[in-house]
Scaffold this active site. Sequence first.
Site, short mmCIF file in Angstrom:
data_model
loop_
_atom_site.label_atom_id
_atom_site.label_comp_id
_atom_site.label_asym_id
_atom_site.label_seq_id
_atom_site.Cartn_x
_atom_site.Cartn_y
_atom_site.Cartn_z
N HIS A 71 0.08 -0.26 -9.55
CA HIS A 71 -1.11 -1.12 -10.03
C HIS A 71 -2.57 -0.56 -10.01
O HIS A 71 -2.62 0.31 -9.36
CB HIS A 71 -1.07 -2.40 -8.94
CG HIS A 71 -1.36 -1.92 -7.54
ND1 HIS A 71 -0.68 -1.58 -6.79
CD2 HIS A 71 -2.82 -2.29 -7.02
CE1 HIS A 71 -1.38 -1.42 -5.73
NE2 HIS A 71 -2.68 -1.47 -5.92
N THR A 73 -6.05 -2.11 -8.90
CA THR A 73 -6.68 -3.02 -8.22
C THR A 73 -7.97 -3.36 -9.16
O THR A 73 -8.67 -2.44 -9.27
CB THR A 73 -7.12 -2.56 -6.67
OG1 THR A 73 -5.87 -2.10 -6.06
CG2 THR A 73 -7.61 -3.60 -5.93
N HIS A 151 -8.66 2.96 -11.29
CA HIS A 151 -7.59 3.76 -11.16
C HIS A 151 -6.14 3.15 -10.89
O HIS A 151 -6.16 1.88 -10.44
CB HIS A 151 -8.04 4.93 -10.23
CG HIS A 151 -7.92 4.16 -8.76
ND1 HIS A 151 -8.95 3.25 -8.59
CD2 HIS A 151 -7.27 4.36 -7.78
CE1 HIS A 151 -8.83 2.80 -7.20
NE2 HIS A 151 -7.75 3.09 -6.81
N THR A 153 -3.47 4.35 -7.92
CA THR A 153 -3.03 5.28 -6.93
C THR A 153 -1.67 5.73 -7.13
O THR A 153 -0.90 4.66 -7.14
CB THR A 153 -3.30 4.59 -5.47
OG1 THR A 153 -4.79 4.26 -5.17
CG2 THR A 153 -2.59 5.38 -4.36
P1 2AM Z 1 -5.88 1.19 -4.30
O1 2AM Z 1 -6.55 0.30 -5.17
O2 2AM Z 1 -6.79 2.31 -4.45
O3 2AM Z 1 -4.68 1.64 -4.43
C1 2AM Z 1 -4.01 -3.08 -1.31
O4 2AM Z 1 -4.37 -2.24 0.15
C2 2AM Z 1 -4.65 -2.49 -2.39
O5 2AM Z 1 -5.96 -2.59 -2.43
C3 2AM Z 1 -4.46 -0.99 -2.59
O6 2AM Z 1 -4.10 -0.71 -3.77
C4 2AM Z 1 -5.89 -0.52 -2.15
O7 2AM Z 1 -6.34 0.79 -2.78
C5 2AM Z 1 -6.91 -1.51 -2.49
N1 2AM Z 1 -7.87 -1.66 -1.30
C6 2AM Z 1 -7.58 -1.62 -0.11
N2 2AM Z 1 -8.90 -1.74 0.55
C7 2AM Z 1 -9.93 -1.59 -0.49
C8 2AM Z 1 -11.02 -1.88 -0.50
N3 2AM Z 1 -11.98 -1.91 0.63
N4 2AM Z 1 -11.62 -1.86 -1.46
C9 2AM Z 1 -11.00 -1.68 -2.71
N5 2AM Z 1 -9.93 -1.66 -2.86
C10 2AM Z 1 -9.10 -1.75 -1.60
#
Ligand code: 2AM
Length: 220
Positions: A71, A73, A151, A153
Amino acid sequence: ATLDTELIPLYYGWFLSRKSADLLWKTKLTFLERLASLKAFRKRVKDFGMEETKRKMNLPDYFSYRPNVLHCTTKFTDYGKAPGSEHYTKLEAVKTSNGKAFSLTITALFVTPRTTGARIQLGEQELLLWPTDAEKEVLPLENLPRGSRAHITLGCAQGVENKQTGLDLLEFVKFQQAGTEGEDMGELGDGMLRYFDKGLWMLTLSKKIEVKAIFSGYYG
Ligand code: 2AM
């Protein structure tokens, strides 16, 4: 029975369809295999805490954390605890886009000693769902283009949190903003490979990849 409370999710984002996720996963594995085989990479494995040997580094294994659903985010809301999460949830675009299908454009794949991910180029419609402060939130002193943190991950090294992937991507963006394009490492498969300092590798795809994804909240 329904409980009369509206829950804010852990995060919002675009979730790749099964088919798109499979395709991207295969693309990632091919990239990691090719990169690890490359002489120029082998010469720089110290960045990854490895000794330079004749043996090829196992990059897919090195990124031992793998997300269970691929996914992108848009907003980490942390069940309402993250700053701005209530505001985000109430955005018109967020409400009307819930459950809608999008096409996301992947322009590059990258690897750092901490993470590996896919860079996404957001279009006009996707930017409506992108928090205005997504880049400022982590790099308040930089003037980075909106959406440059977008992005997917694809993996993290042992002990690295997944949110690091977006921060790593911004490291590349900072270099590019400063006019540093990195060292040209030539063609690698379907793209052009560049090496930036400190173990930062980016493969710019010659043909962008379109993936299908559904926008929604993730409750966990
Ligand atoms: P990602 O988007 O880089 O993969 C659940 O943890 C999701 O939220 C993950 O996909 C994670 O990283 C994202 N995430 C976790 N903490 C975050 C933060 N403080 N800011 C932005 N995205 C975050």
